[in-house]
Scaffold this motif. Sequence first.
Motif, PDB file in Angstrom:
ATOM      1  N   PHE A  78       0.807  -1.206   0.000  1.00  0.00           N
ATOM      2  CA  PHE A  78       0.000   0.000   0.000  1.00  0.00           C
ATOM      3  C   PHE A  78       0.849   1.269   0.000  1.00  0.00           C
ATOM      4  N   ALA A  79       2.138   1.158   0.283  1.00  0.00           N
ATOM      5  CA  ALA A  79       3.003   2.330   0.313  1.00  0.00           C
ATOM      6  C   ALA A  79       3.041   3.007  -1.051  1.00  0.00           C
ATOM      7  N   GLU A  80       3.141   2.221  -2.107  1.00  0.00           N
ATOM      8  CA  GLU A  80       3.176   2.781  -3.459  1.00  0.00           C
ATOM      9  C   GLU A  80       1.878   3.508  -3.797  1.00  0.00           C
ATOM     10  N   PHE A  81       0.757   2.901  -3.443  1.00  0.00           N
ATOM     11  CA  PHE A  81      -0.531   3.534  -3.703  1.00  0.00           C
ATOM     12  C   PHE A  81      -0.668   4.835  -2.906  1.00  0.00           C
ATOM     13  N   SER A  82      -0.185   4.816  -1.667  1.00  0.00           N
ATOM     14  CA  SER A  82      -0.255   6.024  -0.833  1.00  0.00           C
ATOM     15  C   SER A  82       0.514   7.162  -1.484  1.00  0.00           C
ATOM     16  N   LYS A  83       1.723   6.854  -1.956  1.00  0.00           N
ATOM     17  CA  LYS A  83       2.538   7.884  -2.613  1.00  0.00           C
ATOM     18  C   LYS A  83       1.820   8.424  -3.846  1.00  0.00           C
ATOM     19  N   MET A  84       1.231   7.539  -4.609  1.00  0.00           N
ATOM     20  CA  MET A  84       0.542   7.947  -5.830  1.00  0.00           C
ATOM     21  C   MET A  84      -0.658   8.846  -5.499  1.00  0.00           C
ATOM     22  N   PHE A  85      -1.466   8.458  -4.511  1.00  0.00           N
ATOM     23  CA  PHE A  85      -2.644   9.233  -4.166  1.00  0.00           C
ATOM     24  C   PHE A  85      -2.291  10.559  -3.501  1.00  0.00           C
ATOM     25  N   GLU A  86      -1.184  10.625  -2.788  1.00  0.00           N
ATOM     26  CA  GLU A  86      -0.775  11.870  -2.138  1.00  0.00           C
ATOM     27  C   GLU A  86      -0.444  12.950  -3.157  1.00  0.00           C
ATOM     28  N   PRO A  95      -3.906   8.768   3.855  1.00  0.00           N
ATOM     29  CA  PRO A  95      -3.358   7.755   4.777  1.00  0.00           C
ATOM     30  C   PRO A  95      -4.442   6.956   5.505  1.00  0.00           C
ATOM     31  N   ALA A  96      -5.522   7.617   5.891  1.00  0.00           N
ATOM     32  CA  ALA A  96      -6.601   6.906   6.601  1.00  0.00           C
ATOM     33  C   ALA A  96      -7.283   5.899   5.682  1.00  0.00           C
ATOM     34  N   VAL A  97      -7.509   6.290   4.433  1.00  0.00           N
ATOM     35  CA  VAL A  97      -8.146   5.383   3.485  1.00  0.00           C
ATOM     36  C   VAL A  97      -7.240   4.189   3.203  1.00  0.00           C
ATOM     37  N   MET A  98      -5.964   4.449   2.998  1.00  0.00           N
ATOM     38  CA  MET A  98      -5.025   3.358   2.712  1.00  0.00           C
ATOM     39  C   MET A  98      -4.884   2.424   3.917  1.00  0.00           C
ATOM     40  N   GLU A  99      -4.871   2.989   5.109  1.00  0.00           N
ATOM     41  CA  GLU A  99      -4.792   2.162   6.317  1.00  0.00           C
ATOM     42  C   GLU A  99      -6.034   1.282   6.444  1.00  0.00           C
ATOM     43  N   ALA A 100      -7.192   1.837   6.134  1.00  0.00           N
ATOM     44  CA  ALA A 100      -8.428   1.061   6.200  1.00  0.00           C
ATOM     45  C   ALA A 100      -8.408  -0.079   5.191  1.00  0.00           C
ATOM     46  N   ARG A 101      -7.948   0.182   3.990  1.00  0.00           N
ATOM     47  CA  ARG A 101      -7.877  -0.872   2.971  1.00  0.00           C
ATOM     48  C   ARG A 101      -6.848  -1.930   3.360  1.00  0.00           C
ATOM     49  N   ARG A 102      -5.739  -1.499   3.951  1.00  0.00           N
ATOM     50  CA  ARG A 102      -4.737  -2.460   4.423  1.00  0.00           C
ATOM     51  C   ARG A 102      -5.357  -3.391   5.464  1.00  0.00           C
ATOM     52  N   LYS A 103      -6.134  -2.834   6.369  1.00  0.00           N
ATOM     53  CA  LYS A 103      -6.802  -3.647   7.390  1.00  0.00           C
ATOM     54  C   LYS A 103      -7.813  -4.600   6.755  1.00  0.00           C
ATOM     55  N   ASP A 104      -8.488  -4.135   5.698  1.00  0.00           N
ATOM     56  CA  ASP A 104      -9.432  -5.006   4.986  1.00  0.00           C
ATOM     57  C   ASP A 104      -8.711  -6.220   4.416  1.00  0.00           C
ATOM     58  N   VAL A 105      -7.584  -5.974   3.778  1.00  0.00           N
ATOM     59  CA  VAL A 105      -6.817  -7.070   3.174  1.00  0.00           C
ATOM     60  C   VAL A 105      -6.309  -8.015   4.255  1.00  0.00           C
ATOM     61  N   GLU A 106      -5.827  -7.458   5.359  1.00  0.00           N
ATOM     62  CA  GLU A 106      -5.363  -8.307   6.458  1.00  0.00           C
ATOM     63  C   GLU A 106      -6.491  -9.170   7.004  1.00  0.00           C
ATOM     64  N   ALA A 107      -7.690  -8.607   7.116  1.00  0.00           N
ATOM     65  CA  ALA A 107      -8.836  -9.380   7.611  1.00  0.00           C
ATOM     66  C   ALA A 107      -9.186 -10.504   6.638  1.00  0.00           C
ATOM     67  N   LEU A 108      -9.125 -10.224   5.345  1.00  0.00           N
ATOM     68  CA  LEU A 108      -9.395 -11.273   4.358  1.00  0.00           C
ATOM     69  C   LEU A 108      -8.340 -12.373   4.410  1.00  0.00           C
ATOM     70  N   VAL A 109      -7.092 -11.991   4.572  1.00  0.00           N
ATOM     71  CA  VAL A 109      -6.020 -12.985   4.677  1.00  0.00           C
ATOM     72  C   VAL A 109      -6.233 -13.850   5.908  1.00  0.00           C
TER      73      VAL A 109
END
Length: 140
Positions: free
Chosen positions: A10-18, A28-42
């Motif tokens: 998600f670091a690359e996406f964060s840089k791109m969106f910033e 950062p909040a949106v990317m953190e939320a999506r990271r948590k979503d992926v972790e929950a799915l894993v």
Amino acid sequence: MEPKDAANPFAEFSKMFEQFRLPGFDVPAVMEARRKDVEALVEANQTALMGMQSLAQQQAEMLRSTLAELQSVASKQAAAGGMPSTQTAELVQQTLHKSLADLQQLAQAAYKSQAESYAVIAKRVQENVDELKAMLQRKP
């Protein structure tokens, strides 16, 4: 070209969106939320996989046990050299009842595994709702 960080995709996406700063959009909040979503799915997938592996092992062991019992009954009957007795029929019936009880145990284990996977996803959905509420409350 910079090496990609496999641990944090998600670091690359964060840089791109910033680069495209939008008012009221907290990247950062949106990317953190999506990271948590992926972790929950894993985590849910890992839980489901472990449950499936456990079920497969239990099924294999139950099959081996049932076949060994039936083979033992058949060997005893063949050694006796006669028609099946009522005792043999009772042994076969007991073995089949045990197999049915084992199947019920497997069904309960499958249900438990599915419930655990669902709980992981439900928890993350609730966290998403809470995060959304918090974001909406911060806006004037």
